[in-house]
Structure formats: structure tokens, C-alpha cells
Design a protein around this motif. Structure first.
Motif, short mmCIF file in Angstrom:
data_model
loop_
_atom_site.label_atom_id
_atom_site.label_comp_id
_atom_site.label_asym_id
_atom_site.label_seq_id
_atom_site.Cartn_x
_atom_site.Cartn_y
_atom_site.Cartn_z
N ASP A 106 -33.37 2.19 -2.18
CA ASP A 106 -33.80 3.55 -1.84
C ASP A 106 -35.09 3.53 -1.03
O ASP A 106 -36.07 4.22 -1.35
N ASN A 115 -28.55 3.75 -3.19
CA ASN A 115 -27.56 4.70 -2.70
C ASN A 115 -28.01 5.41 -1.42
O ASN A 115 -27.19 5.79 -0.58
N TRP A 116 -29.33 5.57 -1.24
CA TRP A 116 -29.79 6.30 -0.05
C TRP A 116 -29.61 5.50 1.23
O TRP A 116 -29.34 6.08 2.29
N HIS A 138 -29.58 -1.87 -8.07
CA HIS A 138 -30.31 -0.60 -7.88
C HIS A 138 -29.97 0.39 -8.99
O HIS A 138 -30.84 0.94 -9.65
N HIS A 196 -33.31 3.48 -9.74
CA HIS A 196 -32.45 4.61 -9.39
C HIS A 196 -32.76 5.89 -10.15
O HIS A 196 -32.82 6.96 -9.54
FE LIG Z 1 -31.00 5.65 -6.11
#
Ligand SMILES: [Fe+2]
Length: 195
Positions: A10, A40-41, A106, A130
């Protein structure tokens, strides 16, 4: 100065933040081996190809591990791809089975899914982030909301998996999502002593 530094993902959610984020990573002195995993980003809707992220992290001196292993200081660091936005478990590579393995994941959900299927058997330490520890916490209650599918079960802190004995640490990290604020949830950088 630590021997190794792991960045848990991230870094940036859009192009406007990449420059500043890289400047921040570059402030970390050279010397330690540096590893990173995507969050995820980075992978959201594939707004940048994964291989572009490899180059971005490389420019800051970090080796990106996407279902890959690298050894440093006698520890085998294995970075998992993100299960939420990455290829996650579908592209997983062989994970070394050794008492000197440190899993970088993550999202704790990625590691939890692998623990349930025994794929992390033998890995003593799993480092995650996360959830930001909830980012907004109430004393005595903890996170108001979490981004883990396991909700408060994996919101923040150290957990021990009963059947494998693995320790998972879910860090509050140093960033923020949506609101640049934290309540009762200070940013943290985790120091691990492997000796
Ligand atoms: Fe995240």
C-alpha cells in the motif's frame, strides 16, 4: 540499523502519490537488505502493471517479492501476492519449509487462507498489515471497523495459529486510508529480533 527492512505494501493508490511515496522510501538509509510486497492499492484494478511496481520499488532500493523468496541474514523472506487484488493464491509458488522462513503478507486474510490449507506449514513468523489496526480504535473495544474478512479476529497485534504454532503479527502500519487521521491507534514500525 536493522539488517533487513520489509515494506508491507500500500505504497500508493494513484499516480499522484508515487513520487512522494518514493521520496519517503528513499529516506531509508542504504545498507540493510530491503524487501517489499504489494498491497491491494498497488494492484487495484491493475492501474499499474505488477512489473511496473517491481521497477518502482527497485528504484527505491527494495526488492519486490510476489510469491517469491529471497534470503538475507540467514532468513528466507517469502512475499505473498495479495489475495484481494492480486493473483493471490492462484499463482502461489513453493514456500520454503524451514524454521528460518519469514512470510510477508500484506493482507492477513491471504496468510489466513493459506494457514487453513496447510500451505504455510512450518513458517514460524508471518508479518502482515492492511488493517491499520482499525485506524480508529476505542479503548477497551479496539477497532471500530476493520478491512479483514475475519473482522476483529485479525484486526491488530500478535496471533498464534493453534495447529502450526505460527505467529502472525498484524501491524497498524504507518499509513492511513480515506481519512489522514488515527484515533487511539498510533502508527507503528515493527522491530523483529530473529536471534
Ligand atoms: Fe491494504
Amino acid at each position: 540499523m536493522p539488517d533487513c527492512i520489509a515494506f508491507g505494501g500500500d505504497l500508493a493508490g494513484d499516480a499522484a502519490w508515487i513520487g512522494k511515496s518514493l521520496d519517503f522510501l528513499r529516506t531509508i538509509p542504504s545498507g540493510p537488505r530491503k524487501f517489499a510486497v504489494c498491497g491491494n492499492w498497488e494492484l487495484r484494478r491493475r492501474w499499474l502493471p505488477a512489473e511496473r511496481w517491481r521497477k518502482i520499488f527497485d528504484e527505491a532500493g527494495f526488492q519486490l517479492l510476489m510469491n517469491e523468496t529471497a534470503e538475507a541474514c540467514g532468513i528466507q523472506f517469502h512475499g505473498l501476492d495479495d489475495a484481494k487484488e492480486g493473483d493471490g493464491l492462484s499463482r502461489e509458488a513453493a514456500i520454503p519449509r524451514s524454521e528460518n522462513v519469514c512470510i510477508l503478507s500484506h493482507n492477513p486474510d491471504t496468510a489466513a487462507a493459506m494457514l487453513l490449507t496447510d500451505k504455510l506449514k512450518g513458517a514460524p513468523l508471518i508479518l502482515c498489515g492492511h488493517t491499520h489496526g482499525g485506524q480508529f480504535r476505542i479503548p477497551g473495544f479496539g477497532a471500530v471497523v476493520t478491512s479483514s474478512r475475519y473482522r476483529k479476529r485479525l484486526e491488530y497485534g500478535a496471533y498464534r495459529h493453534s495447529s502450526t504454532g505460527a505467529t502472525m503479527y498484524v501491524s497498524a502500519g504507518i499509513g492511513a486510508t480515506w481519512f489522514n487521521a488515527r484515533i487511539c491507534c498510533p502508527p507503528e514500525v515493527l522491530f523483529v529480533n530473529f536471534c
